[in-house]
Design an enzyme around this catalytic site. Sequence first.
Site, PDB file in Angstrom:
ATOM      1  N   LYS A 103       0.692  -1.214   0.085  1.00 26.51           N
ATOM      2  CA  LYS A 103       0.015   0.039   0.016  1.00 26.51           C
ATOM      3  C   LYS A 103       0.847   1.423  -0.146  1.00 26.51           C
ATOM      4  O   LYS A 103       0.537   2.285  -0.685  1.00 26.51           O
ATOM      5  CB  LYS A 103      -1.164  -0.043   1.171  1.00 26.51           C
ATOM      6  N   LYS A 119     -11.610  -5.418  -8.600  1.00 25.99           N
ATOM      7  CA  LYS A 119     -12.318  -5.628  -7.247  1.00 25.99           C
ATOM      8  C   LYS A 119     -13.010  -3.976  -7.338  1.00 25.99           C
ATOM      9  O   LYS A 119     -12.225  -2.995  -7.593  1.00 25.99           O
ATOM     10  CB  LYS A 119     -11.492  -5.777  -6.037  1.00 25.99           C
ATOM     11  N   LYS A 173     -12.900   2.169  -4.040  1.00 26.95           N
ATOM     12  CA  LYS A 173     -13.108   3.700  -4.168  1.00 26.95           C
ATOM     13  C   LYS A 173     -11.525   3.825  -4.941  1.00 26.95           C
ATOM     14  O   LYS A 173     -11.604   4.902  -5.612  1.00 26.95           O
ATOM     15  CB  LYS A 173     -12.989   4.401  -2.745  1.00 26.95           C
TER      16      LYS A 173
HETATM   17  P1  ADP Z   1     -12.347   0.272  -0.458  1.00 22.00           P
HETATM   18  O1  ADP Z   1     -11.689  -0.779  -1.163  1.00 22.00           O
HETATM   19  O2  ADP Z   1     -13.469   0.799  -1.372  1.00 22.00           O
HETATM   20  O3  ADP Z   1     -11.637   1.636   0.066  1.00 22.00           O
HETATM   21  P2  ADP Z   1     -12.574  -0.320   2.242  1.00 22.00           P
HETATM   22  O4  ADP Z   1     -11.204  -1.023   2.126  1.00 22.00           O
HETATM   23  O5  ADP Z   1     -12.845   0.586   2.963  1.00 22.00           O
HETATM   24  O6  ADP Z   1     -13.202  -0.462   0.399  1.00 22.00           O
HETATM   25  O7  ADP Z   1     -13.414  -1.754   2.561  1.00 22.00           O
HETATM   26  C1  ADP Z   1     -14.581  -1.623   3.696  1.00 22.00           C
HETATM   27  C2  ADP Z   1     -15.066  -3.075   3.818  1.00 22.00           C
HETATM   28  O8  ADP Z   1     -16.052  -3.491   2.730  1.00 22.00           O
HETATM   29  C3  ADP Z   1     -14.379  -4.161   4.055  1.00 22.00           C
HETATM   30  O9  ADP Z   1     -14.938  -5.194   5.024  1.00 22.00           O
HETATM   31  C4  ADP Z   1     -13.915  -4.835   2.751  1.00 22.00           C
HETATM   32  O10 ADP Z   1     -13.813  -6.196   3.044  1.00 22.00           O
HETATM   33  C5  ADP Z   1     -15.553  -4.573   2.051  1.00 22.00           C
HETATM   34  N1  ADP Z   1     -15.208  -4.565   0.549  1.00 22.00           N
HETATM   35  C6  ADP Z   1     -14.622  -3.346   0.035  1.00 22.00           C
HETATM   36  N2  ADP Z   1     -14.709  -3.667  -1.418  1.00 22.00           N
HETATM   37  C7  ADP Z   1     -15.003  -4.834  -1.490  1.00 22.00           C
HETATM   38  C8  ADP Z   1     -15.536  -5.646  -2.721  1.00 22.00           C
HETATM   39  N3  ADP Z   1     -15.351  -5.207  -3.823  1.00 22.00           N
HETATM   40  N4  ADP Z   1     -16.138  -6.971  -2.398  1.00 22.00           N
HETATM   41  C9  ADP Z   1     -16.443  -7.372  -1.404  1.00 22.00           C
HETATM   42  N5  ADP Z   1     -16.135  -6.575  -0.169  1.00 22.00           N
HETATM   43  C10 ADP Z   1     -15.628  -5.453  -0.263  1.00 22.00           C
END
Ligand code: ADP
Length: 329
Positions: free
Chosen positions: A114, A197, A200
Amino acid sequence: MTKGRIFSGMQPSGRFHLGNYLGALENWVKLQRDYECFFSIVDWHALTSSYEDTSKIPERIHDMALDWLSAGLDPEKSVIFVQSHVKEHAELHLLLSMMTPLSWLERVPTYKDKLQQLGEQGKDINTYGFLGYPELMTADIILYKADTVPVGEDQLPHLELSREIIRRFNYLYQPIFPEPAGMLSKSSVLPGIDGRKMSKSYGNEIPFAGSAEEITARVRLMVTDPQRVKRTDKGNPDVCNVYTFHKLFNQEQCSEISIACRAAEIGCVDCKKRLAAQMVEQLAPMHEKRLELSAKPAMVAEILHAGAERARKVAQDTMAEVRSAMHLG
Ligand code: ADP
């Protein structure tokens, strides 16, 4: 039988999307029945990778509360609160940071990835706070002595580290904390409109609270079977992103669509229109609830305030034990 206790959190770092809903929230809503749940909008975590401009945080916290409540989290059943409203998270984070070897934090696989990924986007997160992210997550969990943590597969190394930190604390001072177990959610990763995937950080998301027009416009941009170039080409739903969504939002019409696609009897434009219509219909009850709640900002603030009070009570008891175990005032 006593209920197990769950802690889970989410960063208010942008718009809540369908991946967040299907990957986490939908499951949280079910867990409320069988567990004592603490769900936190973890605003301090959001600062670990984005600290320069904090002006949007209040609005994002409010929006996330609206999303969670409209998706079915129930403040009567669960403790719903904002992390920074319970200062004990910071105190425990500080104490844990004193006894965690630096090498444990540096070897977390997602750390270097990251760091590099965000570095390439021009973000400098070579900070103490970013390295300490799993430390703060550990404090979040053990402050409530949670025994179960719903996680995505990518979070498992963080949880393993939490367990190591907990073992070290219990060994050095007193055995206060249970080692939490990870609960992998059954739903797999939801793809975004480009097939990667949904996230954001990729800009490929479909917002949970998007209007019918916005959802339809996002669906229109979705990638389909790359081999199907012309309307008359036969398609393969097995490799089509749109079909993945049909399986989730449109089970009833799935087999008919699959047959029609393979025979080139339906084109991608129509197929997407049908998907968008189903998505809009299925999200509608939650959108209605969200609209009602958004007209009552004071009530939402009160729910978060009351949640923080309940969380604080538990957190204060834990901190009294921690201070006593460490001979601190
Ligand atoms: P982002 O990748 O959009 O920044 P986060 O990392 O903040 O999302 O994820 C918050 C929650 O949502 C976590 O529990 C994560 O496992 C779930 N999550 C995020 N994106 C996905 C996805 N594409 N499919 C399934 N679960 C997701």
